[in-house]
Design an enzyme around this catalytic site. Structure first.
Site, PDB file in Angstrom:
ATOM      1  N   CYS A 130     -20.258  -1.518  -4.502  1.00  0.00           N
ATOM      2  CA  CYS A 130     -20.301  -2.412  -5.566  1.00  0.00           C
ATOM      3  C   CYS A 130     -21.663  -2.082  -6.482  1.00  0.00           C
ATOM      4  CB  CYS A 130     -20.349  -3.635  -5.391  1.00  0.00           C
ATOM      5  SG  CYS A 130     -18.588  -4.042  -4.605  1.00  0.00           S
TER       6      CYS A 130
ATOM      7  N   LYS B 184     -25.509  -0.504   4.717  1.00  0.00           N
ATOM      8  CA  LYS B 184     -26.153  -1.560   5.366  1.00  0.00           C
ATOM      9  C   LYS B 184     -25.946  -1.917   6.768  1.00  0.00           C
ATOM     10  CE  LYS B 184     -22.979  -5.127   3.594  1.00  0.00           C
ATOM     11  NZ  LYS B 184     -22.725  -6.427   3.148  1.00  0.00           N
TER      12      LYS B 184
ATOM     13  N   ASP C 164       0.837  -1.080  -0.123  1.00  0.00           N
ATOM     14  CA  ASP C 164       0.034  -0.012  -0.052  1.00  0.00           C
ATOM     15  C   ASP C 164       0.985   1.157   0.071  1.00  0.00           C
ATOM     16  OD1 ASP C 164      -3.274   0.515   0.669  1.00  0.00           O
ATOM     17  OD2 ASP C 164      -2.135   2.225   1.156  1.00  0.00           O
TER      18      ASP C 164
ATOM     19  N   ALA D 113     -37.452  -5.456   0.184  1.00  0.00           N
ATOM     20  CA  ALA D 113     -37.660  -4.051  -0.258  1.00  0.00           C
ATOM     21  C   ALA D 113     -36.935  -3.084   0.612  1.00  0.00           C
ATOM     22  CB  ALA D 113     -39.199  -3.922  -0.401  1.00  0.00           C
TER      23      ALA D 113
ATOM     24  N   THR E 215     -12.955  -5.181  -9.993  1.00  0.00           N
ATOM     25  CA  THR E 215     -13.885  -5.392 -10.906  1.00  0.00           C
ATOM     26  C   THR E 215     -13.659  -4.580 -11.918  1.00  0.00           C
ATOM     27  OG1 THR E 215     -15.540  -5.875  -9.086  1.00  0.00           O
ATOM     28  CG2 THR E 215     -16.450  -5.134 -11.056  1.00  0.00           C
TER      29      THR E 215
ATOM     30  N   LYS F  23     -22.148   1.359  -8.636  1.00  0.00           N
ATOM     31  CA  LYS F  23     -21.072   1.233  -9.729  1.00  0.00           C
ATOM     32  C   LYS F  23     -20.907   0.454 -10.639  1.00  0.00           C
ATOM     33  CE  LYS F  23     -16.801  -0.163  -7.827  1.00  0.00           C
ATOM     34  NZ  LYS F  23     -16.461  -1.177  -8.764  1.00  0.00           N
TER      35      LYS F  23
ATOM     36  N   LYS G 215      -0.861   3.610   7.469  1.00  0.00           N
ATOM     37  CA  LYS G 215      -1.639   2.348   7.052  1.00  0.00           C
ATOM     38  C   LYS G 215      -1.015   1.196   7.398  1.00  0.00           C
ATOM     39  CE  LYS G 215      -5.335   1.143   3.935  1.00  0.00           C
ATOM     40  NZ  LYS G 215      -5.786   1.313   2.562  1.00  0.00           N
TER      41      LYS G 215
ATOM     42  N   LEU H 255     -16.868 -11.181  -2.246  1.00  0.00           N
ATOM     43  CA  LEU H 255     -17.384 -10.849  -0.871  1.00  0.00           C
ATOM     44  C   LEU H 255     -18.128  -9.925  -0.616  1.00  0.00           C
ATOM     45  CD1 LEU H 255     -15.551  -8.167   0.035  1.00  0.00           C
ATOM     46  CD2 LEU H 255     -13.493  -9.906  -0.177  1.00  0.00           C
TER      47      LEU H 255
ATOM     48  N   GLU I 204     -13.760 -11.160  -7.428  1.00  0.00           N
ATOM     49  CA  GLU I 204     -14.188 -11.148  -6.044  1.00  0.00           C
ATOM     50  C   GLU I 204     -15.603 -11.086  -5.626  1.00  0.00           C
ATOM     51  OE1 GLU I 204     -11.922 -11.946  -3.268  1.00  0.00           O
ATOM     52  OE2 GLU I 204     -13.896 -12.235  -2.543  1.00  0.00           O
TER      53      GLU I 204
HETATM   54  C1  UDX Z   1     -22.301  -6.744  -2.881  1.00  0.00           C
HETATM   55  C2  UDX Z   1     -22.307  -8.404  -3.115  1.00  0.00           C
HETATM   56  O1  UDX Z   1     -23.429  -8.962  -2.369  1.00  0.00           O
HETATM   57  C3  UDX Z   1     -20.986  -9.126  -3.086  1.00  0.00           C
HETATM   58  O2  UDX Z   1     -21.046 -10.194  -3.702  1.00  0.00           O
HETATM   59  C4  UDX Z   1     -20.166  -8.241  -4.153  1.00  0.00           C
HETATM   60  O3  UDX Z   1     -18.939  -8.924  -4.016  1.00  0.00           O
HETATM   61  C5  UDX Z   1     -20.007  -6.608  -3.662  1.00  0.00           C
HETATM   62  O4  UDX Z   1     -21.397  -6.267  -3.744  1.00  0.00           O
HETATM   63  P1  UDX Z   1     -22.217  -5.339  -0.583  1.00  0.00           P
HETATM   64  O5  UDX Z   1     -22.123  -4.334  -1.521  1.00  0.00           O
HETATM   65  O6  UDX Z   1     -21.142  -5.614   0.444  1.00  0.00           O
HETATM   66  O7  UDX Z   1     -21.739  -6.642  -1.295  1.00  0.00           O
HETATM   67  O8  UDX Z   1     -23.398  -5.781   0.049  1.00  0.00           O
HETATM   68  P2  UDX Z   1     -24.769  -6.433   0.058  1.00  0.00           P
HETATM   69  O9  UDX Z   1     -25.098  -7.231   1.160  1.00  0.00           O
HETATM   70  O10 UDX Z   1     -24.942  -7.024  -1.268  1.00  0.00           O
HETATM   71  O11 UDX Z   1     -25.798  -5.202   0.008  1.00  0.00           O
HETATM   72  C6  UDX Z   1     -25.976  -4.177  -0.977  1.00  0.00           C
HETATM   73  C7  UDX Z   1     -27.067  -3.276  -0.813  1.00  0.00           C
HETATM   74  O12 UDX Z   1     -28.160  -3.871  -1.325  1.00  0.00           O
HETATM   75  C8  UDX Z   1     -27.363  -2.708   0.392  1.00  0.00           C
HETATM   76  O13 UDX Z   1     -27.522  -1.476   0.488  1.00  0.00           O
HETATM   77  C9  UDX Z   1     -28.359  -3.635   1.072  1.00  0.00           C
HETATM   78  O14 UDX Z   1     -29.207  -2.885   2.078  1.00  0.00           O
HETATM   79  C10 UDX Z   1     -29.269  -3.487  -0.280  1.00  0.00           C
HETATM   80  N1  UDX Z   1     -30.072  -5.007  -0.170  1.00  0.00           N
HETATM   81  C11 UDX Z   1     -29.590  -6.098   0.186  1.00  0.00           C
HETATM   82  C12 UDX Z   1     -31.512  -4.344  -0.319  1.00  0.00           C
HETATM   83  O15 UDX Z   1     -32.107  -3.454  -0.194  1.00  0.00           O
HETATM   84  N2  UDX Z   1     -32.342  -5.686  -0.189  1.00  0.00           N
HETATM   85  C13 UDX Z   1     -31.818  -7.109   0.133  1.00  0.00           C
HETATM   86  O16 UDX Z   1     -32.770  -7.943   0.069  1.00  0.00           O
HETATM   87  C14 UDX Z   1     -30.415  -7.254   0.012  1.00  0.00           C
END
Ligand code: UDX
Length: 448
Positions: free
Chosen positions: A260, A320, A30, A252, A121, A263, A35, A153, A151
Site C-alpha cells: 500500500c 514487516k 475469483d 525509524a 484503493t 503504491k 484457489k 486493514l 479499506e
Molecule cells: C498499511 C496501513 O497500515 C493500512 O491501514 C492500509 O489499509 C494498508 O497499508 P500494511 O501495508 O499492511 O498496512 O502495513 P503497516 O503495518 O502499515 O506497515 C507498512 C510499512 O511501514 C512496513 O514496511 C513497516 O515496516 C513500516 N513501518 C511501520 C515503519 O517503518 N515504521 C513504523 O513505525 C510503522
C-alpha cells in the site's frame, strides 16, 4: 441481501469472510479454480491470522461461498464489493484494468438493481467513472449505483482490523446507497463516516500517505540524530506522549514497504501532477523512503570497502513481521546489491522463504534458524523485526559469527544491552557502537 465480493486478495477475501461472520450471505468470485477449491476447504491462500477459521466456519454454515462462475454470481446480486488489485503502473499511476474488468462482468450479467461498492484503493474520481461505465454498459434494465467504501486493514491484523475497525468510511451520492451500506455494517457497531464519493476516495489516500509521511519524517530525523549524537528511540519516546503526535508509526528503520504505502504515495503524487499540482510532502516522503532502503548497505560498503567474498547473513525477508508478503520489501533490492557486490548470502525468515525463492531460487542459501544463518558470517543485516529475531540471545552473534558485525535495519535491540557485548552494532538513528577492528588492535597493542 445477496452480497458478492470480486477478488479474493487481502481486501476482497477478508471483507467477504468478515461480512459473512456478521451474518450476511456472501459469494466470493475469483478467476482461479484451484484457489476457489482451496478456500472451500477453509484454507486461505494468504497468510493472515484468524482467516482460516472464519472461512471454515462460515462456509460450513452456508453463509460464505466461493466460485469462478461470475455469470451466476452477478446475476442476482444486490450488492457487489470490488476488492481487486490496483497495481502501480510504470509511471506511478494506478492501474485500473482489474476494476473495470470486473465492472464489465457486472454490467453484462446483473439482473437486479444493484449497489456496486468500490473497496479497492482508486484515484479520486474513479467511482464516478465506474458508475458512468456501468450505466453505459449494463445489459438489462436495472438501476446501478456506485459507492466508495475504502479499506483500512493492515496485513497480519486484517481480520481484527475489519471486525473491530476504528471507522467505516462510506462515500455515497444518494441516501438510498447510504442506507444500504449502513444496513450492511449495522452489526459491526463501529463509527461510520459518510461523505461524498470523492472525499471517501481521498480519505483512503490521505490516510495512507500521512502514515507513510510520518515514517519518512522519523527516518529523516533518525538520520540526523546520527549526525548530531541524539538517539531516535529516546526522541520518539519523548514525542509520543503528546497526544497530537501519538505513539504509533514513530519507528525509524530502513523504510516502509508493502502493497500500500509505496503504491499509494506514488499514485497520489502522480494524480496531483496530472491535475497540475505538486504534493511536495508526498514527493519528499517517496524520496526519503527510496534513499532509506539502502542506508545500511551503503554503511556496510563504506565500512568494508568491498563486500566481495564475504559471508553475509540476512535475518528477515518480508516487508514487516506477521506476513509472508514480500511486496516492496527492502530485503529484495538489498539482496540484489549484495549479490552484485559478490557477497555470499545466507537468509532466514520464519515464513517468507517460499516467496523469496520465487525471486532468488538459487542465488542465495536458505536456512531454518537465525543461528544457522549467522554461522561463520562476516556480517549480518536485519531487515524484518520478527519476534524470533528480536528475542535472539545477543551472545549468539559473538558465539557463532566469524565477526559479530550487525546492521540492524529495525532497531531490534536496546543499545544498553548491545553495549555489554563485544558486538559491532550499526542501527538506525543511534550511534554505532564498538568497532571490532579497533578492539582487536587494542588487544594486540596490550600484548606487545
Ligand atoms: C498499511 C496501513 O497500515 C493500512 O491501514 C492500509 O489499509 C494498508 O497499508 P500494511 O501495508 O499492511 O498496512 O502495513 P503497516 O503495518 O502499515 O506497515 C507498512 C510499512 O511501514 C512496513 O514496511 C513497516 O515496516 C513500516 N513501518 C511501520 C515503519 O517503518 N515504521 C513504523 O513505525 C510503522
Amino acid at each position: 441481501m445477496k452480497i458478492v465480493v470480486a477478488g479474493t486478495g487481502y481486501v476482497g477475501l477478508v471483507t467477504g469472510a468478515c461480512l459473512s461472520e456478521m451474518g450476511h450471505n456472501v459469494t466470493c468470485v475469483d478467476i482461479d479454480e484451484r484457489k476457489v477449491q482451496t478456500m472451500k476447504k477453509g484454507i486461505s491462500p494468504i497468510y493472515e491470522p484468524g482467516l482460516d477459521e472464519l472461512l471454515k466456519r462460515n462456509y460450513k454454515e452456508n453463509r460464505l461461498d466461493f466460485t469462478t462462475d461470475y455469470v451466476s454470481a452477478y446475476k442476482d446480486a444486490d450488492l457487489v464489493f470490488i476488492g481487486v488489485g490496483t497495481p502501480e503502473r510504470e509511471d506511478g499511476s494506478a492501474n485500473l484494468d482489474y476494476v473495470f474488468g470486473v465492472c464489465k462482468q457486472i454490467a453484462d450479467n446483473v439482473e437486479n438493481d444493484c449497489l456496486v461498492v468500490v473497496k479497492s484503493t482508486v484515484p479520486i474520481g474513479t467511482n464516478d467513472k465506474v458508475e458512468e461505465f456501468l450505466k453505459e454498459n449494463v445489459n438489462n434494465d436495472v438501476h446501478i449505483e456506485v459507492a466508495s467504501n475504502p479499506e483500512f486493514l493492515a496485513q497480519g491484523t486484517a481480520v481484527k482490523d475489519t471486525l473491530f475497525a476504528k471507522r467505516i468510511v462510506i462515500g455515497v451520492e444518494s441516501k438510498k446507497a447510504e442506507n444500504t451500506l449502513r444496513e450492511v455494517y449495522e452489526r459491526f457497531n463501529q463509527p461510520i463516516v459518510v461523505t461524498n464519493r470523492r472525499s471517501a476516495e481521498m480519505i483512503k489516500y490521505a490516510s495512507n500517505d500521512f502514515l507513510a509521511l510520518k515514517i519518512s519524517f522519523m527516518n529523516e530525523i533518525a538520520n540526523f540524530c546520527e549526525i548530531v549524537g541524539a538517539d531516535i528511540q529516546d526522541v520518539a519516546k519523548g514525542m509520543s506522549y503528546d497526544p497530537r503526535i501519538g505513539n504509533k508509526f514513530l519507528n525509524a528503520g530502513i523504510g516502509y514497504g508493502g502493497s500500500c504505502f509505496p503504491k499509494d504515495t506514488k499514485a497520489l503524487h502522480w494524480l496531483a501532477n496530472d491535475n497540475g499540482y505538486e504534493l511536495k510532502t508526498i514527493k519528499a516522503t517517496i524520496e526519503v523512503n527510496q534513499n532509506q532502503k539502502y542506508k545500511l548497505f551503503r554503511a556496510a560498503k563504506q565500512r568494508f570497502g568491498s563486500l566481495k567474498g564475504l559471508k553475509v547473513a540476512v535475518l528477515g525477508l518480508t516487508f514487516k513481521p506477521g506476513t509472508d508478503d514480500l511486496r516492496e520489501a527492502p530485503s529484495i533490492p538489498n539482496v540484489r546489491r549484495l549479490l552484485d557486490e559478490g557477497a555470499e548470502v545466507v537468509a532466514y525468515d520464519p515464513v517468507g522463504e517460499e516467496n523469496f525463492k520465487k525471486i532468488y531460487p538459487t542465488e542465495i542459501e536458505y536456512v531454518k534458524s537465525p543461528e544457522e544463518a549467522l554461522k561463520e558470517a562476516d556480517l549480518v543485516f536485519i531487515f524484518t523485526e520478527w519476534d524470533e529475531i528480536k528475542s535472539l540471545d545477543l551472545n549468539i552473534y559473538s558465539e557463532v559469527m566469524n565477526t559479530p558485525i550487525i546492521y540492524d535495519g529495525r532497531n531490534c535491540y536496546a543499545i544498553n544491552d548491545v553495549k555489554e557485548k563485544r558486538i559491532e552494532y550499526h542501527s538506525i538513528g543511534r550511534k554505532a557502537i564498538f568497532n571490532i577492528e579497533e578492539a582487536r588492535s587494542e588487544v594486540a597493542a596490550t600484548r606487545m
